[in-house]
Design a protein around this motif. Structure first.
Motif, PDB file in Angstrom:
ATOM      1  N   MET A  18    -137.344 -49.557  78.404  1.00 45.19           N
ATOM      2  CA  MET A  18    -136.430 -48.529  77.910  1.00 45.19           C
ATOM      3  C   MET A  18    -137.190 -47.436  77.148  1.00 45.19           C
ATOM      4  O   MET A  18    -138.118 -47.720  76.385  1.00 45.19           O
ATOM      5  CB  MET A  18    -135.384 -49.159  76.999  1.00 45.19           C
ATOM      6  CG  MET A  18    -134.618 -50.316  77.639  1.00 45.19           C
ATOM      7  SD  MET A  18    -133.400 -49.767  78.823  1.00 45.19           S
ATOM      8  CE  MET A  18    -132.072 -49.299  77.725  1.00 45.19           C
ATOM      9  N   HIS A  19    -136.747 -46.209  77.343  1.00 46.70           N
ATOM     10  CA  HIS A  19    -137.363 -45.083  76.640  1.00 46.70           C
ATOM     11  C   HIS A  19    -136.725 -44.856  75.271  1.00 46.70           C
ATOM     12  O   HIS A  19    -137.413 -44.521  74.310  1.00 46.70           O
ATOM     13  CB  HIS A  19    -137.227 -43.807  77.477  1.00 46.70           C
ATOM     14  CG  HIS A  19    -137.923 -43.874  78.795  1.00 46.70           C
ATOM     15  ND1 HIS A  19    -137.373 -44.486  79.904  1.00 46.70           N
ATOM     16  CD2 HIS A  19    -139.133 -43.407  79.181  1.00 46.70           C
ATOM     17  CE1 HIS A  19    -138.213 -44.389  80.917  1.00 46.70           C
ATOM     18  NE2 HIS A  19    -139.282 -43.730  80.511  1.00 46.70           N
ATOM     19  N   ARG A  20    -135.413 -45.033  75.211  1.00 46.46           N
ATOM     20  CA  ARG A  20    -134.699 -44.675  73.990  1.00 46.46           C
ATOM     21  C   ARG A  20    -135.137 -45.548  72.815  1.00 46.46           C
ATOM     22  O   ARG A  20    -135.227 -45.075  71.678  1.00 46.46           O
ATOM     23  CB  ARG A  20    -133.194 -44.791  74.204  1.00 46.46           C
ATOM     24  CG  ARG A  20    -132.378 -44.056  73.141  1.00 46.46           C
ATOM     25  CD  ARG A  20    -131.118 -43.484  73.716  1.00 46.46           C
ATOM     26  NE  ARG A  20    -130.515 -42.500  72.831  1.00 46.46           N
ATOM     27  CZ  ARG A  20    -129.488 -41.742  73.165  1.00 46.46           C
ATOM     28  NH1 ARG A  20    -128.969 -41.820  74.375  1.00 46.46           N
ATOM     29  NH2 ARG A  20    -128.980 -40.875  72.330  1.00 46.46           N
ATOM     30  N   ASP A  21    -135.409 -46.845  73.058  1.00 41.48           N
ATOM     31  CA  ASP A  21    -135.872 -47.709  71.967  1.00 41.48           C
ATOM     32  C   ASP A  21    -137.394 -47.807  71.913  1.00 41.48           C
ATOM     33  O   ASP A  21    -137.957 -48.514  71.073  1.00 41.48           O
ATOM     34  CB  ASP A  21    -135.241 -49.106  72.080  1.00 41.48           C
ATOM     35  CG  ASP A  21    -135.686 -49.862  73.328  1.00 41.48           C
ATOM     36  OD1 ASP A  21    -136.573 -49.377  74.062  1.00 41.48           O
ATOM     37  OD2 ASP A  21    -135.133 -50.966  73.570  1.00 41.48           O
ATOM     38  N   GLY A  22    -138.080 -47.101  72.829  1.00 38.43           N
ATOM     39  CA  GLY A  22    -139.543 -47.081  72.823  1.00 38.43           C
ATOM     40  C   GLY A  22    -140.206 -48.314  73.397  1.00 38.43           C
ATOM     41  O   GLY A  22    -141.441 -48.410  73.386  1.00 38.43           O
ATOM     42  N   SER A  23    -139.425 -49.254  73.941  1.00 38.15           N
ATOM     43  CA  SER A  23    -140.017 -50.508  74.415  1.00 38.15           C
ATOM     44  C   SER A  23    -140.934 -50.315  75.616  1.00 38.15           C
ATOM     45  O   SER A  23    -141.829 -51.133  75.855  1.00 38.15           O
ATOM     46  CB  SER A  23    -138.917 -51.518  74.754  1.00 38.15           C
ATOM     47  OG  SER A  23    -138.087 -51.041  75.797  1.00 38.15           O
ATOM     48  N   ILE A  24    -140.739 -49.222  76.369  1.00 38.11           N
ATOM     49  CA  ILE A  24    -141.577 -49.005  77.534  1.00 38.11           C
ATOM     50  C   ILE A  24    -143.031 -48.734  77.147  1.00 38.11           C
ATOM     51  O   ILE A  24    -143.956 -48.950  77.923  1.00 38.11           O
ATOM     52  CB  ILE A  24    -141.026 -47.847  78.398  1.00 38.11           C
ATOM     53  CG1 ILE A  24    -141.697 -47.836  79.783  1.00 38.11           C
ATOM     54  CG2 ILE A  24    -141.173 -46.503  77.689  1.00 38.11           C
ATOM     55  CD1 ILE A  24    -141.053 -46.914  80.779  1.00 38.11           C
ATOM     56  N   TYR A  25    -143.247 -48.295  75.910  1.00 37.67           N
ATOM     57  CA  TYR A  25    -144.603 -47.967  75.465  1.00 37.67           C
ATOM     58  C   TYR A  25    -145.262 -49.102  74.687  1.00 37.67           C
ATOM     59  O   TYR A  25    -146.380 -48.953  74.208  1.00 37.67           O
ATOM     60  CB  TYR A  25    -144.566 -46.708  74.589  1.00 37.67           C
ATOM     61  CG  TYR A  25    -143.892 -45.540  75.266  1.00 37.67           C
ATOM     62  CD1 TYR A  25    -144.432 -44.970  76.410  1.00 37.67           C
ATOM     63  CD2 TYR A  25    -142.691 -45.018  74.778  1.00 37.67           C
ATOM     64  CE1 TYR A  25    -143.806 -43.906  77.041  1.00 37.67           C
ATOM     65  CE2 TYR A  25    -142.055 -43.956  75.397  1.00 37.67           C
ATOM     66  CZ  TYR A  25    -142.622 -43.409  76.531  1.00 37.67           C
ATOM     67  OH  TYR A  25    -141.999 -42.362  77.166  1.00 37.67           O
ATOM     68  N   ARG A  26    -144.562 -50.223  74.540  1.00 39.63           N
ATOM     69  CA  ARG A  26    -145.113 -51.344  73.781  1.00 39.63           C
ATOM     70  C   ARG A  26    -145.434 -52.521  74.696  1.00 39.63           C
ATOM     71  O   ARG A  26    -144.893 -52.640  75.793  1.00 39.63           O
ATOM     72  CB  ARG A  26    -144.109 -51.793  72.701  1.00 39.63           C
ATOM     73  CG  ARG A  26    -143.788 -50.723  71.667  1.00 39.63           C
ATOM     74  CD  ARG A  26    -143.052 -51.322  70.468  1.00 39.63           C
ATOM     75  NE  ARG A  26    -141.731 -51.832  70.831  1.00 39.63           N
ATOM     76  CZ  ARG A  26    -140.610 -51.130  70.751  1.00 39.63           C
ATOM     77  NH1 ARG A  26    -140.639 -49.870  70.333  1.00 39.63           N
ATOM     78  NH2 ARG A  26    -139.440 -51.672  71.086  1.00 39.63           N
ATOM     79  N   GLY A  27    -146.325 -53.380  74.226  1.00 43.19           N
ATOM     80  CA  GLY A  27    -146.662 -54.597  74.961  1.00 43.19           C
ATOM     81  C   GLY A  27    -147.432 -54.351  76.237  1.00 43.19           C
ATOM     82  O   GLY A  27    -147.222 -55.041  77.243  1.00 43.19           O
ATOM     83  N   MET A  28    -148.355 -53.395  76.221  1.00 48.73           N
ATOM     84  CA  MET A  28    -149.129 -53.082  77.424  1.00 48.73           C
ATOM     85  C   MET A  28    -149.887 -54.305  77.948  1.00 48.73           C
ATOM     86  O   MET A  28    -150.038 -54.486  79.158  1.00 48.73           O
ATOM     87  CB  MET A  28    -150.112 -51.937  77.131  1.00 48.73           C
ATOM     88  CG  MET A  28    -149.439 -50.612  76.813  1.00 48.73           C
ATOM     89  SD  MET A  28    -148.672 -49.870  78.267  1.00 48.73           S
ATOM     90  CE  MET A  28    -147.919 -48.410  77.556  1.00 48.73           C
ATOM     91  N   ASP A  29    -150.379 -55.157  77.045  1.00 51.14           N
ATOM     92  CA  ASP A  29    -151.159 -56.326  77.445  1.00 51.14           C
ATOM     93  C   ASP A  29    -150.295 -57.407  78.091  1.00 51.14           C
ATOM     94  O   ASP A  29    -150.812 -58.249  78.838  1.00 51.14           O
ATOM     95  CB  ASP A  29    -151.889 -56.921  76.237  1.00 51.14           C
ATOM     96  CG  ASP A  29    -152.925 -55.968  75.658  1.00 51.14           C
ATOM     97  OD1 ASP A  29    -153.350 -55.072  76.407  1.00 51.14           O
ATOM     98  OD2 ASP A  29    -153.279 -56.116  74.477  1.00 51.14           O
TER      99      ASP A  29
END
Length: 312
Positions: A18-29
């Motif tokens: 999700m973009h709105r909660d920023g989850s798409i940018y977290r947990g790359m590993d």
């Protein structure tokens, strides 16, 4: 063909996308697709259409002119995007829509926008409305899989935080789950819905269509419709009024090898009346072809450039 006659496939949203909660940018590993498709890089694809339009010194041509060095490849084609449901709490039956839908492929995982609408210049839509496609910038590779990323919202006042979410997330699009025939791709959403008609063309070349309106005699309405490789589904490349000489938006289309790209020009002084002009182009590996169409309203100059995808 009506949408109801097309096969409909629901695609699940990837976890933590999700973009709105920023989850798409977290947990790359923890989510390999985020690294593979370079989710943190918000740049637009650097590759242009027509990259391989000119033959190269290593081209090997068959006697029929077919190039054995550069060859067609699997490509994803979008035919249309339509708003089929608005959120229950939408500010009305007609809303201001903005946001984007973009593909990330293995050729270059940066964003290749199919739709890209800014909040400052939203489009007015209602249930059943088509969303005009601004892209893609170049053909979308589909050899194994591609990622579809989307963030579409409804403007709802002055502040962005008050806007309503229509689509949000990313979905993996697998070649073996796709179809060579157009089908309806129903995107996951918590409130409204957008249906996309797409096809995965197994053996395709890239056609770049450029249209120039010249020698205008009087203002007129123009719709430019594309029929691709014998598919019944139409693509609307342009629909609007024009009163002066200008170039229309460049369009990039995936066309099945050994098939045809058909273009229909509907022109009229009023939206309710029109004359139709048609032209057809056989798919090629390299090169370009031009054609002029003389009408009572203007001279239309058309150029179609053929190319394979790089390294295809």
């Amino acid at each position: 063909m009506d949408d109801e006659e097309l096969a409909t496939r629901d695609y699940s949203r990837l976890r933590k996308s999700m973009h709105r909660d920023g989850s798409i940018y977290r947990g790359m590993d923890h989510y390999p697709w985020k690294e593979d498709y370079r989710i943190a890089d918000r740049g637009e694809t650097r590759l242009e259409a027509t990259t391989m339009s000119d033959p190269t010194p290593d081209c090997l041509f068959h006697k029929d002119g077919y190039c054995w060095t550069h060859y067609p490849t699997g490509m994803l084609q979008f035919f249309s995007l339509r708003v089929v449901k608005l959120p229950a709490d939408a500010p009305g039956s007609v809303v201001e829509l903005y946001g984007y839908v973009a593909a990330r492929d293995n050729l270059d995982p940066l964003l290749n926008y199919v739709v890209n609408i800014s909040r400052d210049d939203p489009v007015i839509v209602e249930k059943g409305s088509l969303i005009a496609m601004s892209g893609p910038r170049r053909g979308i590779e589909m050899l194994d899989s591609s990622l579809l990323e989307y963030d579409v919202r409804i403007k709802n006042g002055v502040h962005e935080e008050d806007d309503l979410q229509l689509l949000d997330g990313a979905s993996m699009f697998q070649f073996w789950d796709a179809s060579a025939r157009p089908f309806t791709l129903r995107m996951p959403t918590d409130s409204g819905a957008i249906d996309m008609i797409v096809a995965c063309i197994n053996c395709a070349v890239e056609a770049t269509v450029e249209v120039f309106i010249l020698e205008v005699q009087s203002s007129f309405n123009l719709s430019l419709i594309c029929l691709n490789g014998g598919f019944i589904e139409e693509m609307i490349l342009f629909d609007g009024a024009t009163a002066e000489s200008r170039g229309l938006k460049r369009s990039v289309v995936a066309v099945a090898s050994h098939s045809y790209l058909d273009l229909k020009f509907n022109l009229g002084a009023l939206p309710s009346s029109s004359n139709q002009h048609c032209c057809s182009f056989k798919a090629e590996i390299h090169g370009h072809v031009t054609q002029n169409i003389k009408t009572e309203f203007a001279l239309i100059s058309l150029k179609v450039t053929w190319s394979t995808l790089p390294f295809g």
